[in-house]
Design a protein around this motif. Sequence first.
Motif, short mmCIF file in Angstrom:
data_model
loop_
_atom_site.label_atom_id
_atom_site.label_comp_id
_atom_site.label_asym_id
_atom_site.label_seq_id
_atom_site.Cartn_x
_atom_site.Cartn_y
_atom_site.Cartn_z
N UNK A 114 -8.41 7.26 11.61
CA UNK A 114 -7.45 8.34 11.35
C UNK A 114 -6.04 7.95 11.78
N UNK A 115 -5.93 7.31 12.94
CA UNK A 115 -4.62 6.88 13.44
C UNK A 115 -4.00 5.85 12.49
N UNK A 116 -4.81 4.92 12.01
CA UNK A 116 -4.32 3.92 11.07
C UNK A 116 -3.87 4.56 9.77
N UNK A 117 -4.62 5.55 9.31
CA UNK A 117 -4.25 6.27 8.09
C UNK A 117 -2.95 7.06 8.29
N UNK A 118 -2.82 7.64 9.46
CA UNK A 118 -1.58 8.37 9.79
C UNK A 118 -0.37 7.44 9.73
N UNK A 119 -0.51 6.26 10.31
CA UNK A 119 0.60 5.29 10.30
C UNK A 119 0.93 4.88 8.87
N UNK A 120 -0.10 4.64 8.05
CA UNK A 120 0.13 4.25 6.66
C UNK A 120 0.86 5.35 5.89
N UNK A 121 0.41 6.60 6.05
CA UNK A 121 1.05 7.70 5.34
C UNK A 121 2.49 7.92 5.81
N UNK A 122 2.74 7.64 7.09
CA UNK A 122 4.11 7.73 7.60
C UNK A 122 4.98 6.66 6.96
N UNK A 123 4.45 5.43 6.88
CA UNK A 123 5.19 4.34 6.24
C UNK A 123 5.54 4.68 4.79
N UNK A 124 4.62 5.34 4.11
CA UNK A 124 4.82 5.64 2.70
C UNK A 124 5.63 6.91 2.47
N UNK A 125 5.97 7.58 3.55
CA UNK A 125 6.81 8.76 3.42
C UNK A 125 6.08 10.06 3.16
N UNK A 126 4.75 10.05 3.26
CA UNK A 126 3.97 11.27 3.02
C UNK A 126 3.82 12.12 4.28
N UNK A 127 3.92 11.49 5.44
CA UNK A 127 3.64 12.17 6.70
C UNK A 127 4.87 12.19 7.58
N UNK A 128 5.21 13.38 8.12
CA UNK A 128 6.40 13.51 8.96
C UNK A 128 6.10 14.23 10.27
N UNK A 129 4.88 14.71 10.45
CA UNK A 129 4.53 15.45 11.66
C UNK A 129 4.25 14.51 12.83
N UNK A 130 4.42 14.97 14.07
CA UNK A 130 3.98 14.20 15.24
C UNK A 130 2.47 13.97 15.14
N UNK A 131 2.00 12.91 15.74
CA UNK A 131 0.62 12.50 15.56
C UNK A 131 -0.38 13.56 16.04
N UNK A 132 -0.10 14.23 17.15
CA UNK A 132 -1.02 15.24 17.67
C UNK A 132 -1.08 16.49 16.79
N UNK A 133 -0.05 16.71 15.99
CA UNK A 133 -0.06 17.85 15.07
C UNK A 133 -0.76 17.49 13.76
N UNK A 134 -0.68 16.22 13.39
CA UNK A 134 -1.24 15.80 12.11
C UNK A 134 -2.74 15.55 12.20
N UNK A 135 -3.16 14.84 13.25
CA UNK A 135 -4.58 14.48 13.36
C UNK A 135 -5.26 15.48 14.28
#
Length: 282
Positions: A114-135
């Motif tokens: 999940x953490x790796x997916x979060x980082x990928x989505x952030x790189x691609x511009x899909x994710x902007x939330x802090x990690x504890x709010x997203x996962x």
Amino acid sequence: MRYPDVIIFGAAKGGTTSLYHYLNQHPQVFMSPVKETNFFASLVGGDPYQRDSVKIPIRTHETYLGLFKDATGQAILGEASPLYLEHAGVPAVIRRWAPDAKLIAILREPVSRAVSSYAMRTRKGYEHRPIDEAIVPNSHYMQIGLYAKQLRPYFAQFPAEQIKIFLYNDLREDTNAVVREVFNFIGVDPAVKIDTETKHNTGGYPRSALVNRVLGNAQVREALMPYVPKAVRAPVKRLWAMNLGKTPELSHEARANLKAFVRDDVLALQLMLGRDLSKWLH
């Protein structure tokens, strides 16, 4: 022209890209030139995959079969679409069109995945939330890490001898042994030497949102690169790499909650695979 003999069906951020490239090096294997066709997912009733972060580039049987037209005598045709693990309707679709296919999945500890997916989505511009709010428990990040739940439809549709499940740590710790086991499983020469040193689909978290917004946007890159002199392209790529750093850590409380969320599924997966997964819960 025929449907694939081998399908890597999951899990996302679990090493599927690396395995795709390893298989593609074998002279007896022809892998689809489009990785993540997600074709069989498009055939599921209701087409549940129209999310902003998901693309299904191949949607017709003619186009899908055409991906393999350049195979020149290879015994095995293959593709890799991690999305196939996510929806219970996909195994029945695969069984209809490729009933004899060998199915391969690589599973990664759910929170790390999940953490790796979060980082990928952030790189691609899909994710902007802090990690504890997203996962969080029940988020999509965690739902797709419930592997026992997702594997049951595959074992219901296919005999166990057509399915091979590996763990991400196995692939990292002894890549060559896993690759040889895969080659044996799909019926090609396991002694063929391939490059397992080159890194594929490496991760990272953008240090600068601005730099990432420009260099991490695929559409921007595709639009600008034809006008960028070749001598400048390498420094641009280095700048992109330099902007990638360590992904933020989950808080201790958040991680504990996520471990609790996947606990029952991990225990079920242990029984399903006959593997000790207790480290996943610590």
